[in-house]
Design a protein around this motif. Structure first.
Motif, PDB file in Angstrom:
ATOM      1  N   PRO A  98       0.547   2.110  60.914  1.00  0.00           N
ATOM      2  CA  PRO A  98       1.634   2.603  60.041  1.00  0.00           C
ATOM      3  C   PRO A  98       2.353   2.999  61.381  1.00  0.00           C
ATOM      4  CG  PRO A  98      -0.167   4.108  59.675  1.00  0.00           C
ATOM      5  CD  PRO A  98      -1.031   2.593  60.329  1.00  0.00           C
ATOM      6  N   GLY A  99       2.385   3.476  62.323  1.00  0.00           N
ATOM      7  CA  GLY A  99       2.472   4.332  63.231  1.00  0.00           C
ATOM      8  C   GLY A  99       2.487   5.592  62.971  1.00  0.00           C
ATOM      9  N   HIS A 100       3.293   7.457  63.563  1.00  0.00           N
ATOM     10  CA  HIS A 100       2.822   8.214  63.456  1.00  0.00           C
ATOM     11  C   HIS A 100       3.596   9.006  62.189  1.00  0.00           C
ATOM     12  CE1 HIS A 100       1.603   9.631  67.606  1.00  0.00           C
ATOM     13  NE2 HIS A 100       2.472   8.528  68.185  1.00  0.00           N
ATOM     14  N   ALA A 101       2.552   9.095  61.552  1.00  0.00           N
ATOM     15  CA  ALA A 101       3.064   9.860  59.803  1.00  0.00           C
ATOM     16  C   ALA A 101       3.354  11.195  59.525  1.00  0.00           C
ATOM     17  CB  ALA A 101       1.209   9.214  59.100  1.00  0.00           C
ATOM     18  N   ALA A 102       3.525  11.630  58.516  1.00  0.00           N
ATOM     19  CA  ALA A 102       3.942  13.432  58.458  1.00  0.00           C
ATOM     20  C   ALA A 102       3.099  13.825  58.002  1.00  0.00           C
ATOM     21  CB  ALA A 102       4.328  12.510  57.468  1.00  0.00           C
ATOM     22  N   LYS A 103       3.051  14.606  59.350  1.00  0.00           N
ATOM     23  CA  LYS A 103       1.811  16.271  58.425  1.00  0.00           C
ATOM     24  C   LYS A 103       0.563  15.113  58.828  1.00  0.00           C
ATOM     25  CE  LYS A 103       3.994  17.693  54.689  1.00  0.00           C
ATOM     26  NZ  LYS A 103       3.454  18.247  53.013  1.00  0.00           N
ATOM     27  N   ALA A 104       0.245  14.584  59.659  1.00  0.00           N
ATOM     28  CA  ALA A 104      -0.743  13.612  60.308  1.00  0.00           C
ATOM     29  C   ALA A 104      -0.418  12.756  62.050  1.00  0.00           C
ATOM     30  CB  ALA A 104      -1.728  12.851  58.786  1.00  0.00           C
TER      31      ALA A 104
ATOM     32  N   SER B 261      -0.728  18.042  51.037  1.00  0.00           N
ATOM     33  CA  SER B 261      -1.252  18.786  51.915  1.00  0.00           C
ATOM     34  C   SER B 261      -1.407  18.421  53.094  1.00  0.00           C
ATOM     35  CB  SER B 261      -2.445  19.629  51.774  1.00  0.00           C
ATOM     36  OG  SER B 261      -3.928  18.244  51.063  1.00  0.00           O
ATOM     37  N   ILE B 262      -1.826  18.941  54.708  1.00  0.00           N
ATOM     38  CA  ILE B 262      -1.796  18.812  55.882  1.00  0.00           C
ATOM     39  C   ILE B 262      -3.327  17.529  56.136  1.00  0.00           C
ATOM     40  CG2 ILE B 262      -1.970  18.843  58.169  1.00  0.00           C
ATOM     41  CD1 ILE B 262      -0.230  21.390  57.878  1.00  0.00           C
TER      42      ILE B 262
ATOM     43  N   TYR C   2      -6.555  10.965  54.645  1.00  0.00           N
ATOM     44  CA  TYR C   2      -5.086   9.539  54.479  1.00  0.00           C
ATOM     45  C   TYR C   2      -5.523   8.797  55.961  1.00  0.00           C
ATOM     46  CZ  TYR C   2      -1.646   6.216  52.243  1.00  0.00           C
ATOM     47  OH  TYR C   2      -0.961   5.324  51.849  1.00  0.00           O
ATOM     48  N   TYR C   3      -4.826   8.417  56.690  1.00  0.00           N
ATOM     49  CA  TYR C   3      -5.068   7.970  57.825  1.00  0.00           C
ATOM     50  C   TYR C   3      -6.560   8.014  59.331  1.00  0.00           C
ATOM     51  CZ  TYR C   3       0.012   7.530  57.086  1.00  0.00           C
ATOM     52  OH  TYR C   3       1.351   7.141  56.224  1.00  0.00           O
ATOM     53  N   ALA C   4      -7.376   9.386  58.545  1.00  0.00           N
ATOM     54  CA  ALA C   4      -8.771   9.059  59.573  1.00  0.00           C
ATOM     55  C   ALA C   4      -9.225   7.758  59.128  1.00  0.00           C
ATOM     56  CB  ALA C   4      -9.321  10.231  59.369  1.00  0.00           C
ATOM     57  N   ASN C   5      -9.761   6.829  60.704  1.00  0.00           N
ATOM     58  CA  ASN C   5     -10.695   5.513  60.154  1.00  0.00           C
ATOM     59  C   ASN C   5     -11.486   5.221  61.508  1.00  0.00           C
ATOM     60  OD1 ASN C   5      -7.291   4.884  61.752  1.00  0.00           O
ATOM     61  ND2 ASN C   5      -8.274   2.643  60.579  1.00  0.00           N
TER      62      ASN C   5
ATOM     63  N   SER D  48     -10.143  18.093  58.431  1.00  0.00           N
ATOM     64  CA  SER D  48     -10.154  19.692  57.630  1.00  0.00           C
ATOM     65  C   SER D  48      -9.324  20.498  58.386  1.00  0.00           C
ATOM     66  CB  SER D  48     -11.487  19.653  58.617  1.00  0.00           C
ATOM     67  OG  SER D  48     -11.919  21.563  58.316  1.00  0.00           O
ATOM     68  N   THR D  49      -8.641  21.317  57.430  1.00  0.00           N
ATOM     69  CA  THR D  49      -7.745  22.771  57.981  1.00  0.00           C
ATOM     70  C   THR D  49      -8.746  23.735  59.103  1.00  0.00           C
ATOM     71  OG1 THR D  49      -7.602  22.765  55.593  1.00  0.00           O
ATOM     72  CG2 THR D  49      -5.632  21.169  57.002  1.00  0.00           C
TER      73      THR D  49
END
Length: 512
Positions: free
Chosen positions: A264-270, A333-334, A340-343, A399-400
């Motif tokens: 999806p390309g660059h995502a918000a908060k990620a 949240s960040i 969500y996107y980590a793979n 992780s934050t």
């Protein structure tokens, strides 16, 4: 008691012989099995056949970091901050010689991963650019060190120039394939001396392409000749006229490994990565493989909401209950966005003898919901086991916790049942080393080099320093499923072998 159990069992069997009992029993059994299959398919409570870097692993990394032998050695000597003296080139814009910065680098290896003796030289290839690091203009440069010099000193490395004079040098009939024609940057990989009797080396690297086309695993054959006639002792030159077989090997398949259309390309908060790079060649018997950095495709829960339903991504029941609930309540949240996107994945393909793809294989390691980028993969056999290492930025973790953001981690895994076996986490959670980022002694892209002596369990580990030069190498002890960083000494900058010349060091004090 035994008679009672036996009597009950016989009674149950007799009931099943009666249709009015047997049919409901079969319905319940089939329903239970199907329900169990559906639950396992959705949640992966019993695993999904690959090794997961899970949330519980990540949570334990900072605890592991308390051990001195899991920290990068810190050195104090100003002499170990030097540029490669010969790493200079002519700049036509200024008419002057300018420094060539080098970052990710790797030795030319034998097919078993040990350092190759190329006609009396050790060779290193690395990402380079004029004056300072520039990933967009990265070109692969070649460095040579005479083995007869019996020294690891950085001044013994001679810069030979770019591996390619033109982007498509060595392409069949001078025409690049559709992926090679989009090349704008050359990113890291591996290089193998397939035949010790000729003057060629086989390069694998990542083609960083234009127009958001992603990255491609790429290969070429390069030739280095003696500088003077047939006298190998006279030095080496790159023979650009002999470059050949420059071609694309693999760009992803969409099923095991993510492709651009699925990103999806660059995502918000990620930070949303799409990787297909760091190809590392390895040979097992007569079988050829490439392992690489990638991201999971559709067959391995590519990314998104499915990351949160997969029990394998959490690691244990307590983590599953706590984090699943936390994510559900904090979707803005960040941490949720990053998870969500980590793979990230360490992928593997099998090659034909012409270095084309023979078989796309399932990932060796995945980090869904935890990490989106695993770099610098390498694999070798030692004492009958297959060892896999990789490096990642703590800032890429979901992780934050601020402790992760200014750290890098080297991780490791071992298979005791063959190259295509099950990879267990070294040291229990897979963490091999932690290191600070920032400062002139910042190092990254750590690469473990196996020994030719199978009885010597101390491995040389190389890396780059401050994005412009070779870092001092250090030693890691490999003992079965455990590793230990030797923190009281380092070797020369760029050292590929342990020649017994050391500089005092100590374990890093970790930055907050």
């Amino acid at each position: 008691m035994k008679k009672s159990i036996k009597k009950t069992f016989k009674k149950s069997i007799s009931l099943l012989k009666k249709p009015k009992f047997a049919i409901p029993f079969v319905i319940v059994l089939v329903t239970g099995l199907y329900g169990g299959y559906r639950i396992q398919k959705h949640y992966h409570f019993l695993g999904d056949g690959v090794t997961h870097i899970n949330w519980a692993d990540m949570d334990s990394f900072m605890e592991t970091a308390r051990s001195d032998d899991k920290r990068m050695p810190k050195f104090h000597q100003e002499s170990l901050l030097a540029n490669v003296p010969s790493s200079k080139t002519y700049d036509s814009k200024t008419g002057k010689m300018v420094p060539v910065a080098v970052w990710d680098s790797w030795p030319v290896q034998n097919p078993d991963g040990t350092v190759a003796d190329f006609h009396g030289y050790r060779l290193v290839l690395g990402l380079t650019s004029k004056n300072a690091r520039n990933d967009g203009e990265a070109k692969i440069g070649i460095y040579a060190q005479k083995i007869s010099d019996n020294s690891n000193d950085i001044s013994t490395w001679k810069y030979l120039g770019d591996a390619f004079n033109t982007p498509y040098e060595g392409a069949p009939n001078g025409k690049p394939d559709k992926y090679l024609s989009k090349k704008y940057g050359e990113w890291s990989g591996s290089t193998v001396m397939m035949n010790s009797k000729d003057s060629s080396i086989r390069l694998f690297y990542a083609n960083a392409m234009l127009d958001d086309a992603g990255q491609a695993l790429t290969t070429a054959e390069i030739t280095l000749d003696p500088q003077n006639g047939s006298d190998w002792n006279s030095g080496l030159v790159i023979n650009h006229d002999k470059a050949k077989d420059h071609k694309t090997v693999f760009t992803g398949d969409g099923e095991y490994y993510q492709i651009p259309s699925q990103n999806p390309g660059h995502a918000a908060k990620a930070s949303e990565e799409l990787t297909m790079r760091d190809p590392h060649f390895v040979q097992d018997g007569d079988q050829y493989y490439l392992i690489f950095e990638g991201n999971t495709g559709s067959k391995y829960n590519i990314q998104g909401e499915r990351n949160f339903t997969n029990y394998s991504n959490y690691g244990d029941w307590n983590t599953y209950r706590y984090m699943k609930n936390k994510f559900a309540m904090n979707k803005d949240s960040i941490s949720y966005g990053k998870a969500y996107y980590a793979n990230a994945a360490i992928g593997k393909i099998q090659l034909n003898k012409d270095f084309s793809v023979k078989k796309v294989m399932k990932p060796m390691v995945v980090a869904n919901m935890v990490d989106d980028e695993i770099e610098r993969v390498n694999l070798f056999q030692f004492q009958g086991k297959w060892y896999l290492f990789a490096t990642s930025w703590g800032a890429k973790f979901a992780s934050t916790d601020k402790n992760y953001e200014n750290k890098v981690f080297m991780m490791g895994y071992v298979s005791e049942n063959g190259i295509n076996g099950d990879y267990k986490k070294l040291n229990g959670n897979g963490m091999v080393m932690i290191s600070n980022t920032g400062g002139p002694d910042f190092t990254y892209a750590h690469l473990v080099i196996p020994n030719k002596d199978q009885k010597n369990d101390k491995m040389v580990v190389t890396s780059f320093e401050d994005s412009h030069t070779f870092a001092p190498s250090f030693l890691m002890q490999l003992k079965g499923r455990e590793t230990h960083i030797i923190t009281d000494r380092v070797l020369d900058q760029g050292a590929l072998v342990d020649n017994g010349k050391y500089y005092d060091a100590e374990p890093q004090v970790l930055n907050n």
